[in-house]
Design an enzyme around this catalytic site. Structure first.
Site, PDB file in Angstrom:
ATOM      1  N   LYS B 175      -2.852  14.073   2.272  1.00 40.50           N
ATOM      2  CA  LYS B 175      -1.461  13.717   2.552  1.00 40.50           C
ATOM      3  C   LYS B 175      -1.174  12.585   1.567  1.00 40.50           C
ATOM      4  CE  LYS B 175       2.297  12.029   4.434  1.00 40.50           C
ATOM      5  NZ  LYS B 175       2.219  10.808   3.595  1.00 40.50           N
ATOM      6  N   GLY B 232      -5.603   2.013   5.568  1.00 44.94           N
ATOM      7  CA  GLY B 232      -4.252   1.464   5.703  1.00 44.94           C
ATOM      8  C   GLY B 232      -4.166   0.477   6.841  1.00 44.94           C
ATOM      9  N   SER B 233      -2.994   0.441   7.455  1.00 38.87           N
ATOM     10  CA  SER B 233      -2.743  -0.568   8.489  1.00 38.87           C
ATOM     11  C   SER B 233      -3.407  -0.218   9.808  1.00 38.87           C
ATOM     12  CB  SER B 233      -1.237  -0.703   8.722  1.00 38.87           C
ATOM     13  OG  SER B 233      -0.749   0.472   9.341  1.00 38.87           O
ATOM     14  N   GLY B 236      -1.106   2.232  11.694  1.00 38.93           N
ATOM     15  CA  GLY B 236      -1.207   3.612  11.217  1.00 38.93           C
ATOM     16  C   GLY B 236      -2.533   4.251  11.598  1.00 38.93           C
ATOM     17  N   GLY B 237      -3.606   3.507  11.381  1.00 41.66           N
ATOM     18  CA  GLY B 237      -4.936   4.039  11.671  1.00 41.66           C
ATOM     19  C   GLY B 237      -5.111   4.326  13.149  1.00 41.66           C
ATOM     20  N   GLU B 256     -10.125   2.919   7.996  1.00 43.93           N
ATOM     21  CA  GLU B 256     -10.492   1.573   7.541  1.00 43.93           C
ATOM     22  C   GLU B 256      -9.179   0.797   7.556  1.00 43.93           C
ATOM     23  OE1 GLU B 256      -9.935  -1.162   5.261  1.00 43.93           O
ATOM     24  OE2 GLU B 256     -10.641  -0.008   3.537  1.00 43.93           O
ATOM     25  N   CYS B 293      -7.666  -4.867   1.270  1.00 46.34           N
ATOM     26  CA  CYS B 293      -8.118  -5.000   2.652  1.00 46.34           C
ATOM     27  C   CYS B 293      -9.154  -6.114   2.775  1.00 46.34           C
ATOM     28  CB  CYS B 293      -8.653  -3.678   3.181  1.00 46.34           C
ATOM     29  SG  CYS B 293      -9.721  -2.844   2.020  1.00 46.34           S
ATOM     30  N   GLU B 383      -3.833 -10.152  10.980  1.00 45.35           N
ATOM     31  CA  GLU B 383      -3.798 -10.061   9.534  1.00 45.35           C
ATOM     32  C   GLU B 383      -2.353 -10.083   9.042  1.00 45.35           C
ATOM     33  OE1 GLU B 383      -4.736  -6.239   7.920  1.00 45.35           O
ATOM     34  OE2 GLU B 383      -5.174  -7.012   5.919  1.00 45.35           O
TER      35      GLU B 383
END
Lengths: 494, 494
Positions: B175, B232-233, B236-237, B256, B293, B383
């Site tokens: 994606k 990603g965030s 989202g994860g 991650e 990250c 974060e």
């Protein structure tokens, strides 16, 4: 000797008021001990102790943990006949099975001890090839282990999940199975004795009683619990998996759940070794009243006169065996319900149904259906936990291959085949391996060897994470994670 | 050269009507290409092709897969300057970064190729020690990879997740990240070319465009998708993790996610090397506008005059640097929002805030707070993705240790310490390792080496499964599972 209380770390506690008893299938009455359910605060105390213990226990060397495991084995042996007696009272299983399961439990403890002693560097992986980086495996934290109804010893209190977690450096809280809480307490007492003599921190092990789901749910939701081990039904395993994943901090759940353990039988086998394999399969399916996660529940073969003859052999062999007792009413009720559902499917015919009026009787049953019906009716794919087998007559090899390719995830898959036929079965074998955790040739699925080579798990719904095994020394990896050390000063001392 | 279409296996398709464009931070305008979102049926077709391809691709030898990966590297190199140009247009990152990231991407491809060539027996684990059992690792099935906003090459189309999945034998559907869909299409074209010349089955790789979550959700929910890789965030994860776990058949999601990458600075370091480390940390925090990250976001130290001096150094060094541009408006808005939230906390004071009126300016910021405030306010633990740092002044070593012990899970933890002090820090180090995936001594957290020793992951919320790494050759184990073969007849030929 059985107090009915909970081991909250080293403390035997029973401040609660809710009690339950275990049931003797053989005597058909409740056993005499009252088990006191752990209260919410006892559960929290056990977790707090486990968390404190974690900070100490994780620093123990592999050799120290190995000694602890060996002491547990010794203490279990010292329980002697009493353990076997209580085991039989609570399970209705025969003495031979009780003794065999104890042997297996001791073997698991000792093989993990040996593994730790021989591989004390296993926690250091990929010895550094660069100056800067090295990697070590460290334990996840306190683990909750759910005792399994069908393995009061080998998959319960000091069974595979507990041993592998302790070997990894994780404290363990056992949610004792309410059907064999007495067996559980005896083993828990042995673990506690071993922990004391090994000088392990208070909280390295706890054993909690509860007749329903309350204590288990509270444990899995607790922030200081970092992983879960479970052996049991799909429904139970999935429920715990869902609870763990909905936590603010999700944690890994290794649940080993249901399986129909399909057996594919080749043309030549049906032709040449029909009677032999019929006997083997019947023995495998009725063993311990079929209450094994690897009990065979599905036979797949291409239709032929030999298959008809084989089915007759199966029925005949089964009729010659005595029924056994199931472990308890809940399990029997579930068996009866699932079996009734299967019998209600119009496309199945009954080859054998050893129905009796005995409440806990195992009532082994063999049905037959066509490949087409099996493909079109997903209900026929479900596991009936107990001595229950469906023979699927496929119209040809292609249909057989299609069924194998579309099986649900399985703990095991078995192929009874002649060496000369291997070429014809290569396509089937190739796809079969992708549906199972263990592929067996010319054997039966029951009997799970404890070794490094073993894989006991498989694609969902056989387990919640096919990347790990529940049996054998590799099962330790469920409870470990890597840490990389960059530019470490001097010697690694942790 | 950029068509804006989707690679549905070998077919370039764009039957949809919804379009989007990427944005150039440097030119402050949209780029000229129209990207066509994949339709529902294109998504389903990509998955069906991946499933069919899986049955072929899983049989390819490690050497064949290695050759495929090497060809991908070659084809990416052949894209030449065009790739760098589009990368810069879509990210606003400087040429040096674009080239470095391409080098890293090629290294990942080639190191996995070498790994497969050198370890073609790696899929056979624990060479049999008993006559009966052996064990092999097999691929899980088609994997969905989500491109990462901050790594258009190394963690996107042919980045770490894709390479490790292809190495494992899993087809990949990417994606594509909508912020760099053009870079994605160029790389996808290179992968497709490589697949064709390596004779790989149609569907071994697909690349789908979408400006929002629709395509990603459809992919993760699809029954034939067997695992997910995401960088990603946390938001989202976690969303993908939840979707995957709610499926009838849950699948592993390796996400991650966020991290504040705490740096603990010792007394002696503050006293002796203050200016040196202030410069290093500032460089690390502003690199790529802090959009790593592993960007440092938290400094922990015991309060002292040296800490005050160090904070002044930090501020001074930061003031001397030029601000960079962030990758896009969504990321900048999120930075501004999170930063405002931090500034609104009454217990924080601002040491440096390079606020500008430039829309995409990175606006590096340094705050200070006390250990007590940090302990009592969980918001300060979050974060802020970008160049953002909080210095926590602890009242003593004990408070520092308490904070470290209670940190959220982190990708990295860093200790700047003198060798002579190691004894005093042993307790802190011991507990620090349990909160991080990588423990760094006298270094900065940015810069993740691609090697077998690397661990890029960590306890939640750093990742969704701390037992695996996203970087280095061990990342292949996310996509493999064991199968045990019992009583195999003849040679293992699968």
């Amino acid at each position: 000797m059985i107090t009915g209380k909970n081991y909250v770390g080293y403390n035997l506690m029973g401040t609660g008021t809710t009690k339950f008893r275990t049931f003797s299938p053989l005597l058909n009455k409740f056993n005499s001990w009252d088990f006191i359910e752990a209260t919410d605060s006892e559960v929290n105390l056990a977790v707090d102790k486990a968390w404190d213990a974690f900070k100490q226990y994780r620093k123990r060397t592999p050799a120290e943990r190995a000694m602890f495991l060996e002491l547990i084995a010794t203490e279990i042996e010292l329980l002697g006949d009493k353990l076997i007696e209580v085991y039989m009272l609570e399970s209705g299983l025969p003495e031979s099975r009780a003794i065999a399961e104890r042997t297996r439990t001791l073997l698991q403890l000792r093989s993990f001890a040996a593994y730790l002693e021989e591989n004390d560097s296993m926690f250091f992986i990929h010895p550094k090839s660069t100056e800067l980086l090295s990697k070590k495996l460290i334990p996840l934290g306190p683990v909750v282990v759910f005792g399994a109804s069908n393995f009061p010893l080998a998959y319960s209190t000091a069974g595979g999940d507990t041993v592998s977690a302790l070997a990894a450096g994780c404290p363990v809280i056992v949610k004792s199975h309410p059907m064999h809480a007495g067996t559980g307490e005896l083993v828990a007492a042995a673990v506690i004795k071993a922990a004391l003599s090994a000088g392990m921190p208070d909280g390295v092990f706890s054993n909690l009683n509860c007749g329903d789901h309350r204590v288990g749910i509270q444990l899995v939701q607790h922030n200081s619990i970092k992983a879960v081990g479970f052996t049991g039904s799909l429904k139970g395993g999935r429920a715990l998996f869902d609870i763990a994943n909905r936590r603010p901090e999700p944690i890994p759940v290794f649940a080993e759940m249901g399986s129909t353990n399909p057996i594919v039988i080749s043309e030549k086998t049906l032709n040449k070794k029909s009677a032999y394999w019929a006997e083997k399969i019947v023995e495998s399916m009725i063993q311990s009243a079929g209450q094994f996660c690897t009990s065979p529940g599905l036979i797949l073969a291409v239709d032929s006169a030999d298959l008809t003859a084989f089915s007759e052999f199966l029925t005949e062999k089964l009729e010659n065996k005595n029924n056994e007792l199931m472990l308890g009413q809940v399990i029997k009720d579930s068996f009866s319900e699932q079996k009734a559902m299967m019998l209600a499917q119009k496309t199945t015919s009954v080859l054998s149904d050893k129905f009796t009026n005995n409440t806990l009787d195992s009532e082994p049953t063999i049905l037959m259906t066509s490949g087409e019906s099996f493909i079109n009716n997903k209900l026929l794919h479900e596991e009936v936990f107990g001595s229950f087998l469906i023979i699927v007559k496929c119209k040809n090899q292609l249909e057989l291959e299609k069924i194998v390719e579309n099986l649900d995830g399985q703990l095991t898959g078995t192929l009874l085949v002649d060496e000369l036929e291997m070429e014809n079965y290569s396509r089937l074998i190739e796809s079969f391996q992708y549906r199972v955790g263990r592929l067996i040739f010319n054997g039966v699925p029951t009997g799970v060897e404890v070794s490094q080579q073993m894989n006991h798990g498989g694609p969902y719904p056989a387990s919640t994470d096919s990347r790990f095994t529940a049996v054998g020394t590799d099962s330790i990896f469920r409870w470990l994670r890597p840490v990389c050390y960059q530019n470490w000063i001097g010697e690694l001392f942790l």
